[in-house]
Write an enzyme that holds these catalytic residues in place. Structure first.
Site, mmCIF file in Angstrom:
data_model
loop_
_atom_site.group_PDB
_atom_site.id
_atom_site.type_symbol
_atom_site.label_atom_id
_atom_site.label_comp_id
_atom_site.label_asym_id
_atom_site.label_seq_id
_atom_site.Cartn_x
_atom_site.Cartn_y
_atom_site.Cartn_z
ATOM 1 N N LYS A 48 17.021 137.158 -41.578
ATOM 2 C CA LYS A 48 17.574 136.263 -40.538
ATOM 3 C C LYS A 48 18.596 135.913 -41.626
ATOM 4 C CE LYS A 48 18.528 133.592 -37.046
ATOM 5 N NZ LYS A 48 19.773 134.305 -37.114
ATOM 6 N N LYS B 24 16.644 129.576 -48.678
ATOM 7 C CA LYS B 24 17.274 128.636 -47.634
ATOM 8 C C LYS B 24 16.212 128.701 -46.505
ATOM 9 C CE LYS B 24 21.496 129.040 -46.408
ATOM 10 N NZ LYS B 24 22.727 129.219 -45.992
ATOM 11 N N LYS C 41 21.552 139.364 -44.446
ATOM 12 C CA LYS C 41 23.192 138.703 -44.291
ATOM 13 C C LYS C 41 23.879 140.079 -43.959
ATOM 14 C CE LYS C 41 25.451 135.120 -44.401
ATOM 15 N NZ LYS C 41 24.936 133.628 -44.251
ATOM 16 N N GLY D 136 26.302 133.788 -36.708
ATOM 17 C CA GLY D 136 27.534 133.634 -37.288
ATOM 18 C C GLY D 136 27.419 133.182 -38.639
ATOM 19 N N ASP D 137 28.546 133.250 -39.404
ATOM 20 C CA ASP D 137 29.076 132.910 -40.374
ATOM 21 C C ASP D 137 30.592 132.836 -40.425
ATOM 22 O OD1 ASP D 137 27.445 132.390 -43.240
ATOM 23 O OD2 ASP D 137 29.751 133.263 -43.866
ATOM 24 N N SER E 35 18.997 127.885 -35.758
ATOM 25 C CA SER E 35 18.907 129.336 -34.953
ATOM 26 C C SER E 35 17.383 129.919 -34.848
ATOM 27 C CB SER E 35 19.519 130.316 -36.320
ATOM 28 O OG SER E 35 20.984 130.558 -36.051
ATOM 29 N N GLN F 10 20.108 133.417 -48.769
ATOM 30 C CA GLN F 10 19.393 133.030 -47.553
ATOM 31 C C GLN F 10 17.759 133.004 -47.642
ATOM 32 O OE1 GLN F 10 22.144 133.155 -44.810
ATOM 33 N NE2 GLN F 10 20.582 131.800 -43.905
ATOM 34 N N ASN G 103 33.154 125.049 -38.146
ATOM 35 C CA ASN G 103 32.170 124.212 -37.478
ATOM 36 C C ASN G 103 31.457 123.490 -38.451
ATOM 37 O OD1 ASN G 103 30.579 126.537 -38.154
ATOM 38 N ND2 ASN G 103 29.369 125.908 -36.705
ATOM 39 N N THR H 135 24.634 122.879 -38.595
ATOM 40 C CA THR H 135 24.653 123.008 -40.032
ATOM 41 C C THR H 135 25.431 121.796 -40.456
ATOM 42 O OG1 THR H 135 25.282 125.349 -39.765
ATOM 43 C CG2 THR H 135 25.717 124.529 -41.861
#
Ligand code: GLU
Length: 463
Positions: free
Chosen positions: A107, A131, A143, A182-183, A395, A128, A258, A227
């Site tokens: 993820k 996290k 990623k 997204g990123d 997410s 990630q 964002n 976030t």
């Protein structure tokens, strides 16, 4: 009894060797992944904080957990050809790094930015893992992205690029396999085009294959805000624990995507004044508090430069150059733009100007040297892996809703998000204390995130 003695002996050996073993793994990573500086940076940062863990758990050394965790389970690189509005053929490079699936499907987001290369995707994928573990939800680490630059592209070009990208990516992902989101450079518009193409190729409505979807087709309320809101919940917990709060504080937020916008919004609702924000070209200073509706209009609706702000807001100032934002005096600094935004020079400036806390909204926005400097000076640091985990956590909540085929209200999602962030602070604080680094949430978050993944890997054998 024999087992216990063995444990004691092994611990003693581990105590002597932990440091050497860590440095050896770091050296190997550098030798085998030449030139991947960002990846080296995160590996050094995480591994060096794990020394007390190895001392207490020599079994991790025996099972080579570190050597295994720094090697992605799978990495895919692919050609992304597409035709621009002039009819010319363009070729970009696509990436997906599936780093660790010990605790759940891979993820992590997709980043579209000209700076994207394997090192950047691997650093993001590695971060990630820890996290996602901290969120307490069942998601592994991955990623992806591309060196495609969405800036200045027409809507149709973006669509054609996304369709081409997904035409290769679809075979590597799935709602129980790998779930992108997204990123930087990938928002609701891009996710929509990617989802449409995935659905078309697969001839199936697999809602949970991507997150950050639009609200009409399986997206979660509060995902867009998550976030930024999560960053403020985490930072607020940290401030409160140290007898501070956001009330009356001057806050500087780098970025205007964002993460930055919704961090600024939540900080403002907690009584802070956001003095400055930026994009990659320059920064604005508004001593009256940044008008976030205006920033949203410029960045989200018109997709223009932040410079526009000063033309529409009296008293605001604009300065060229993005890093200059850290010369603006503030109590709390929230780097929400991109990696290595705050290096040692900016860190020194912030400390000189009286900063009390730094909350990392972007991934790895401070260099390792900058973080060490902050900690040495007694500045509170909310590390990215913990503080910006609210996005990916939400997410995972989107995936839950997709599986259940129902949607929670904004309030329900936000309440869950808040609970997750409060818990991440608690486990990071406890891990820091237990492993002899009280108040160091950087080390605490790394350790808490690592333990769950390491234990899952131990249970699953040498794979
Ligand atoms: N790109 C975000 C991150 O860095 C979110 C990833 C996701 O939602 O999967 O955590």
């Amino acid at each position: 009894m024999g087992y216990e003695i063995n444990q004691v002996i092994e611990s003693a050996i581990a105590g002597k060797n932990a440091k050497d073993i860590i440095e050896k793994v770091i050296d190997d990573v550098k030798a085998r992944n030449k030139g991947e500086e960002e990846f080296h940076q995160t590996v050094e940062e995480v591994l060096r904080s794990l020394e007390p863990v190895l001392v207490k758990h020599p079994e991790y050394i025996k099972e080579s957990i570190l050597n295994r965790i720094v090697e992605p389970e799978r990495q895919v690189m692919f050609r992304v050809p597409w035709v621009d509005d002039n009819g010319d053929v363009q070729v970009n490079r696509g990436f997906r790094v599936q780093f660790n699936s010990a605790i759940g499907p891979y993820k992590g987001g997709l980043r579209f930015h000209p700076s994207v290369n394997l090192s950047i995707i691997k650093f993001l994928g590695f971060e990630q893992i820890f996290k996602n573990s901290l969120t307490s939800l069942p998601i592994g680490g991955g990623k992806g992205g591309s060196d495609f630059d969405p800036k200045g592209k027409s809507d149709r070009e973006i669509m054609r690029f996304c369709q081409s990208f997904m035409t290769e990516l679809y075979r590597h992902i799935g709602q129980d396999v790998d779930v992108p989101a997204g990123d930087i450079g990938v928002g609701a518009r891009e996710i929509g085009y990617l989802f449409g193409q995935y659905k078309r190729i697969r001839n199936a409505y697999e809602g949970g294959v991507l997150t950050g979807k639009g609200l009409t087709y399986g997206g979660s309320l509060a995902r867009k805000e998550a976030t930024g809101f999560g960053l403020i919940y985490f930072t607020n917990e940290m401030l409160n624990y140290h007898k501070h709060s956001f009330e009356g504080k001057r806050v500087v937020v780098s970025g205007s995507g964002n993460v930055a916008i919704y961090a600024a919004e939540k900080a403002t609702s907690f009584g802070a004044t956001v003095i400055a924000m930026c994009d990659s070209a320059g920064y604005i200073v508004d001593e009256n508090g940044v008008d976030l509706e205006l920033v949203k209009q410029i960045k989200e609706v018109e997709r223009k430069r932040i410079k526009e702000y000063v033309a529409r807001k009296e008293g605001a100032q604009y300065f060229e150059g993005q890093k200059g934002i850290w010369s603006v005096k503030c109590d709390v600094a929230l780097p929400c733009a991109t990696q290595n935004d705050i290096s040692i020079e900016e860190a020194k400036l912030l400390v000189e100007n009286g900063v009390i806390a730094v909350g990392e909204g972007a991934n790895m926005p401070c260099t390792n040297e900058a973080v060490d400097y902050f900690l040495e000076k007694g500045i509170l640091v909310a590390p990215a892996k913990a503080a910006n985990a609210g996005g990916v956590a939400t997410s995972a909540l989107e995936m839950s809703q997709n599986s259940m085929r129902l949607s929670w209200t904004f309030e329900e999602v936000e309440e869950k998000l808040k609970g997750i962030m409060v818990n991440i602070f608690a486990i990071s604080k406890d891990a820091a204390e237990e492993y002899g680094n009280e108040g160091n949430y950087v080390v605490g978050a790394n350790i808490a995130g690592f333990l769950k993944v390491a234990d899952a890997m131990m249970s699953q054998g040498i794979i």
